[in-house]
Design an enzyme around this catalytic site. Structure first.
Site, PDB file in Angstrom:
ATOM      1  N   TYR A 157      34.379  30.022  27.173  1.00  0.00           N
ATOM      2  CA  TYR A 157      34.666  31.381  27.663  1.00  0.00           C
ATOM      3  C   TYR A 157      33.385  32.221  27.686  1.00  0.00           C
ATOM      4  O   TYR A 157      33.222  33.125  28.504  1.00  0.00           O
ATOM      5  CB  TYR A 157      35.754  32.034  26.803  1.00  0.00           C
ATOM      6  CG  TYR A 157      36.487  33.153  27.499  1.00  0.00           C
ATOM      7  CD1 TYR A 157      37.189  32.943  28.685  1.00  0.00           C
ATOM      8  CD2 TYR A 157      36.475  34.443  26.972  1.00  0.00           C
ATOM      9  CE1 TYR A 157      37.850  33.979  29.321  1.00  0.00           C
ATOM     10  CE2 TYR A 157      37.150  35.485  27.601  1.00  0.00           C
ATOM     11  CZ  TYR A 157      37.832  35.244  28.769  1.00  0.00           C
ATOM     12  OH  TYR A 157      38.490  36.277  29.400  1.00  0.00           O
ATOM     13  N   LYS A 164      34.574  40.879  27.788  1.00  0.00           N
ATOM     14  CA  LYS A 164      35.898  41.392  27.374  1.00  0.00           C
ATOM     15  C   LYS A 164      35.763  42.265  26.130  1.00  0.00           C
ATOM     16  O   LYS A 164      36.506  43.243  25.964  1.00  0.00           O
ATOM     17  CB  LYS A 164      36.875  40.238  27.123  1.00  0.00           C
ATOM     18  CG  LYS A 164      37.320  39.495  28.384  1.00  0.00           C
ATOM     19  CD  LYS A 164      38.075  40.378  29.354  1.00  0.00           C
ATOM     20  CE  LYS A 164      38.758  39.585  30.455  1.00  0.00           C
ATOM     21  NZ  LYS A 164      39.195  40.443  31.570  1.00  0.00           N
TER      22      LYS A 164
HETATM   23  N1  LIG Z   1      44.709  33.981  33.443  1.00  0.00           N
HETATM   24  C1  LIG Z   1      44.453  34.112  32.156  1.00  0.00           C
HETATM   25  O1  LIG Z   1      44.569  33.156  31.380  1.00  0.00           O
HETATM   26  C2  LIG Z   1      44.046  35.444  31.597  1.00  0.00           C
HETATM   27  C3  LIG Z   1      44.220  35.683  30.223  1.00  0.00           C
HETATM   28  C4  LIG Z   1      43.838  36.927  29.722  1.00  0.00           C
HETATM   29  C5  LIG Z   1      43.286  37.878  30.565  1.00  0.00           C
HETATM   30  N2  LIG Z   1      43.136  37.595  31.905  1.00  0.00           N
HETATM   31  C6  LIG Z   1      42.559  38.639  32.755  1.00  0.00           C
HETATM   32  O2  LIG Z   1      43.524  39.040  33.708  1.00  0.00           O
HETATM   33  C7  LIG Z   1      42.855  39.648  34.810  1.00  0.00           C
HETATM   34  C8  LIG Z   1      43.417  39.087  36.099  1.00  0.00           C
HETATM   35  O3  LIG Z   1      43.052  37.724  36.245  1.00  0.00           O
HETATM   36  P1  LIG Z   1      44.075  36.595  36.716  1.00  0.00           P
HETATM   37  O4  LIG Z   1      44.101  35.572  35.654  1.00  0.00           O
HETATM   38  O5  LIG Z   1      45.316  37.192  37.213  1.00  0.00           O
HETATM   39  O6  LIG Z   1      43.284  35.891  37.911  1.00  0.00           O
HETATM   40  P2  LIG Z   1      43.283  36.147  39.504  1.00  0.00           P
HETATM   41  O7  LIG Z   1      42.237  35.214  40.031  1.00  0.00           O
HETATM   42  O8  LIG Z   1      44.621  36.015  40.062  1.00  0.00           O
HETATM   43  O9  LIG Z   1      42.796  37.654  39.600  1.00  0.00           O
HETATM   44  C9  LIG Z   1      41.470  38.021  39.429  1.00  0.00           C
HETATM   45  C10 LIG Z   1      41.235  39.151  40.396  1.00  0.00           C
HETATM   46  O10 LIG Z   1      39.930  39.707  40.218  1.00  0.00           O
HETATM   47  C11 LIG Z   1      39.547  40.180  41.482  1.00  0.00           C
HETATM   48  N3  LIG Z   1      38.123  40.462  41.545  1.00  0.00           N
HETATM   49  C12 LIG Z   1      37.090  39.677  41.146  1.00  0.00           C
HETATM   50  N4  LIG Z   1      35.908  40.280  41.479  1.00  0.00           N
HETATM   51  C13 LIG Z   1      36.237  41.470  42.077  1.00  0.00           C
HETATM   52  C14 LIG Z   1      35.480  42.516  42.669  1.00  0.00           C
HETATM   53  N5  LIG Z   1      34.143  42.468  42.737  1.00  0.00           N
HETATM   54  N6  LIG Z   1      36.143  43.572  43.194  1.00  0.00           N
HETATM   55  C15 LIG Z   1      37.511  43.643  43.165  1.00  0.00           C
HETATM   56  N7  LIG Z   1      38.262  42.671  42.631  1.00  0.00           N
HETATM   57  C16 LIG Z   1      37.639  41.585  42.109  1.00  0.00           C
HETATM   58  C17 LIG Z   1      39.960  39.048  42.417  1.00  0.00           C
HETATM   59  O11 LIG Z   1      40.010  39.481  43.769  1.00  0.00           O
HETATM   60  C18 LIG Z   1      41.320  38.712  41.861  1.00  0.00           C
HETATM   61  O12 LIG Z   1      42.321  39.439  42.539  1.00  0.00           O
HETATM   62  C19 LIG Z   1      41.369  39.388  34.580  1.00  0.00           C
HETATM   63  O13 LIG Z   1      40.791  40.509  33.956  1.00  0.00           O
HETATM   64  C20 LIG Z   1      41.387  38.230  33.603  1.00  0.00           C
HETATM   65  O14 LIG Z   1      40.197  38.132  32.837  1.00  0.00           O
HETATM   66  C21 LIG Z   1      43.514  36.409  32.425  1.00  0.00           C
END
Ligand SMILES: NC(=O)c1ccc[n+]([C@@H]2O[C@H](COP(=O)([O-])OP(=O)(O)OC[C@H]3O[C@@H](n4cnc5c(N)ncnc54)[C@H](O)[C@@H]3O)[C@@H](O)[C@H]2O)c1
Length: 261
Positions: A157, A164
């Site tokens: 990570y 984060k």
């Molecule tokens: N999936 C997991 O296991 C998990 C766990 C904890 C936290 N998260 C967090 O949840 C959030 C959403 O991620 P997700 O897992 O749904 O993945 P996802 O790939 O579906 O979403 C990530 C989003 O970030 C957007 N993004 C990236 N760069 C960008 C930019 N320059 N401008 C605008 N948008 C941008 C992408 O377009 C996408 O819609 C993130 O912050 C991620 O770190 C995810």
């Protein structure tokens, strides 16, 4: 239920119907909120438009948070539809793929570090700066998404964990600053969920298996569960809560050692 009736939410971060932002949008819509969406770029536009339609929304706006102009332009577009709104969902993050594998000290670059922090943490502050004047209503709420890697060491990570940690501290300072305007700001720290962003993390499957085996609930969480918690944080039921990181992770963050069998 319609406990978000009369509230308007701007949702940033949908890339597919597996996105956490989509789980949040669906839950908020099901609970009565009116929604607007942003998409990062042209490539994601039609996908976000299709999902927006499922929530009776035709407000879809481009917003690439790496560009200050794009954020300002997104506000100019939103204001054509809404004078003010209640809920801002920041569900986005990015680090170059090569930063998300191997040994942190040997592999992390300055460019990767800056990019991860800019997109994943600074953008929350910049969005609040730009949208603050529109965040009105009874109990406005800003919600971002974090992960346990902010506070614990995790394989692969790497720089995203550091970003984060920055996001969570940033959230607390924004909450401290915006409290006087009655704007609440919180993070949800979600357990691992298979999304496009997660696919960029090496050995992600092993993370899912480990949580399933060792968390108190013995399973992974869904985007609906994260979405329902976001709906609570967006609602008047949570009007006394700000500056918090709420874990939606099957309780994984409390364990002290792996299950014995
Ligand atoms: N999936 C997991 O296991 C998990 C766990 C904890 C936290 N998260 C967090 O949840 C959030 C959403 O991620 P997700 O897992 O749904 O993945 P996802 O790939 O579906 O979403 C990530 C989003 O970030 C957007 N993004 C990236 N760069 C960008 C930019 N320059 N401008 C605008 N948008 C941008 C992408 O377009 C996408 O819609 C993130 O912050 C991620 O770190 C995810």
């Amino acid at each position: 239920m319609s406990f978000l009736k009369n509230k308007k939410a701007l949702i940033l971060g949908i890339a597919s119907n597996r996105s956490i932002a989509w789980g949040i949008a669906k839950s908020m819509f099901d609970n009565g909120a009116e929604l607007a969406f942003t998409y990062q770029n042209e490539k994601l536009k039609s996908r976000v438009e299709d999902l927006a339609k499922e929530c009776n929304s035709s407000i879809t706006i481009e917003c690439d948070v790496s560009s200050p102009e794009s954020i300002i332009k997104s506000k100019e577009e939103l204001i054509k539809n809404w004078d003010e709104f209640d809920i801002l969902v920041h569900s986005l993050a990015f680090a170059p793929k090569e930063e998300l594998e191997g040994d942190y000290v040997s592999k992390t670059t300055k460019n990767g570090f800056e990019t991860a922090h800019n997109i994943s943490s600074f953008s929350l502050l910049e969005l609040c700066q730009v949208y603050k004047s529109m965040l009105k209503g009874e109990n406005p709420s800003v919600i971002s998404l974090s992960y346990l890697g902010a506070v614990r060491g995790m394989p692969n990570y790497n720089v995203m964990g550091v970003a984060k940690a920055s996001l969570e501290a940033n959230m607390r300072y924004i909450a401290y600053s915006l409290g006087k305007d009655n704007i609440r700001v919180n993070c949800i720290s979600a357990g691992p969920i298979k999304t496009l962003a997660a696919a960029g993390i090496s050995d992600f499957r092993k993370m899912l298996d480990y949580v399933e085996k060792n968390s108190p609930l013995k399973r992974n969480v869904t985007i609906k569960e994260v979405g329902d918690t976001a709906s609570f944080l967006a609602s008047d039921f949570s009007s006394g809560i700000t500056g918090q990181t709420i874990y939606v992770d099957s309780g994984f963050n409390i364990i002290g050692m792996p299950a014995l069998e």
